[in-house]
Design a protein around this motif. Structure first.
Motif, PDB file in Angstrom:
ATOM      1  N   ASP A  92       0.863  -1.179   0.000  1.00  0.00           N
ATOM      2  CA  ASP A  92       0.000   0.000   0.000  1.00  0.00           C
ATOM      3  C   ASP A  92       0.900   1.230   0.000  1.00  0.00           C
ATOM      4  O   ASP A  92       1.863   1.287   0.761  1.00  0.00           O
ATOM      5  N   ASP A 125      -5.841   1.461  -3.861  1.00  0.00           N
ATOM      6  CA  ASP A 125      -5.636   0.521  -4.969  1.00  0.00           C
ATOM      7  C   ASP A 125      -6.717  -0.547  -4.876  1.00  0.00           C
ATOM      8  O   ASP A 125      -7.665  -0.411  -4.096  1.00  0.00           O
ATOM      9  N   SER A 126      -6.539  -1.594  -5.643  1.00  0.00           N
ATOM     10  CA  SER A 126      -7.597  -2.616  -5.714  1.00  0.00           C
ATOM     11  C   SER A 126      -7.758  -3.367  -4.392  1.00  0.00           C
ATOM     12  O   SER A 126      -8.838  -3.860  -4.092  1.00  0.00           O
ATOM     13  N   ASN A 128      -6.520  -2.619  -0.546  1.00  0.00           N
ATOM     14  CA  ASN A 128      -5.807  -1.932   0.539  1.00  0.00           C
ATOM     15  C   ASN A 128      -5.882  -2.729   1.822  1.00  0.00           C
ATOM     16  O   ASN A 128      -6.977  -3.078   2.266  1.00  0.00           O
TER      17      ASN A 128
END
Lengths: 152, 230
Positions: A92, A125-126, A128
């Motif tokens: 992350d 993001d896709s 976390n």
């Protein structure tokens, strides 16, 4: 002989100054504490590694707190907090913004950089593993209490 | 014929009156008054060679001169100087630009033979300087090996600074040739007060040199001078 000893003693005494040695150490960085996103209580991460500019800043450790060093040459710093473990590691990205200011410490130590008005931004993001990131103390003046809280 | 006595009287007045025109003589047989007083005074004009050479070797410039007014063995010492010196520390560099003056009294303890005028003096002086700092470089260590070290370069001015000090100074002056002297200086000094620049420290004072926590300083130097006098 005695006159020579006296002269050398005077020269040596005047050459050494008590304020020539820097005995203090600068602060190591911002204190980051990991908390459980649901309960809000401190919770360790198994395991977390921090990367800065592609290089491993902090190796993977099982811990609930970290000391995060801030760079003196820029006003924004981007770190990758990677949660290692099975099945795969989850990176992350977090971006920090701050104001740098130098403070004069002493003749021997010179100037040290201080970081204030800290702000944190989580890059979504896709997937976390970090749910939320908050700044509890924006000015880094000591390394005892938490400055940043990461909820996961 | 009756006027002859008058003429003799008048003519005889001249040598008597001219006796008053001669300078008074004191018991030593020397001439008293201003002419003897001036024979016991001297004036010395000097230039600090040591500071000039040191400053040029260290990337700066120091100009320092001194004037001594002496009467018998008492000396009034006056100094003035102008400096521009860099202060280089591993973590920072700044340039000091300023001027200073010193005023003091010294006594010559050396007993000269004949017509020589060498001196070994000891005296007390007060010095004062006005100056400014130009901070030109700050080096920050890399917090970790993964982060680069940062060096800031630029100009940050700290102006309107002042400092005063007292000095105990000993000098040795020896004649090299006709009126020209080589002077050696030794001094112990203490900083009295000084305006501390905001966010910095009083690290260098023109005329005093580097300061330290105790406030004491020590000086060693040499110069050349010319003595005007009898």
């Amino acid at each position: 002989m005695r006159k020579w000893l006296l002269l050398s003693a005077i020269i040596l005494a005047t050459a050494c100054e008590r304020d020539d040695l820097c005995l203090e150490k600068p602060l190591e960085g911002a204190v980051v504490r990991f908390h459980n996103a649901i309960s809000g209580r401190p919770a360790a991460v198994d395991s977390v590694a921090v990367y800065y500019e592609g290089e491993n800043l902090i190796p993977a450790t099982l811990t609930d707190s970290l000391l995060l060093p801030l760079p003196p040459d820029r006003d924004t710093a981007q770190y990758v907090f990677e949660k290692t473990g099975t099945p795969a590691s989850n990176p992350d990205t977090v971006r920090f913004f701050y104001v740098r200011k130098d403070t004069f410490i002493s003749k021997a130590c010179g100037f040290w950089m201080t970081y204030r008005q800290l702000q944190a931004q989580l890059m979504t993001d896709s997937d976390n593993w970090i749910q939320q990131i908050t700044v509890t103390r924006p000015d880094i003046t000591d390394d005892t209490l938490a400055h940043i809280r990461i909820y996961h | 014929m009756t006027h002859w006595r008058t003429y003799v009287f008048i003519i005889n007045l001249f040598p008597v009156l001219s006796a008053f025109a001669q300078p008074q003589q004191d018991t030593t047989g020397r001439n008293a008054g201003f002419s003897s007083w001036i024979q016991e005074t001297h004036l010395r004009l000097g230039y600090d060679l040591g500071k000039k050479i040191y400053s040029k070797l260290n990337g700066g410039n120091m100009d320092a001169a001194y004037l001594n007014l002496g009467y018998r063995n008492h000396i009034l010492e006056l100094f003035a100087g102008k400096e521009q010196m860099p202060f280089v520390h591993p973590s920072y560099t700044f340039v000091t630009t300023g001027t200073y003056y010193k005023i003091g009294y010294a006594y010559n303890f050396y007993e000269n033979w004949g017509h020589m005028h060498n001196e070994i003096t000891l005296g007390l002086r007060y010095g004062n300087a006005g100056f400014s700092y130009d901070l030109q470089r700050i080096a920050y260590d890399a917090p970790t090996p993964e982060m680069p070290a940062y060096v800031w370069a630029g100009h940050r001015f700290y102006s309107g600074l002042h400092a005063g000090w007292i000095e105990v100074g000993a000098t040795l002056k020896a004649e090299i040739f006709h009126g020209f002297y080589l002077d050696l200086f030794l001094s112990g000094k203490r900083l009295l007060g000084g305006s501390k620049p905001d966010g910095f420290d009083l690290l260098y004072v023109p005329g005093f040199f580097r300061t330290n926590v105790s406030g004491f300083g020590f000086g060693l130097g040499y110069g050349v001078s010319y003595r005007f006098g009898y």
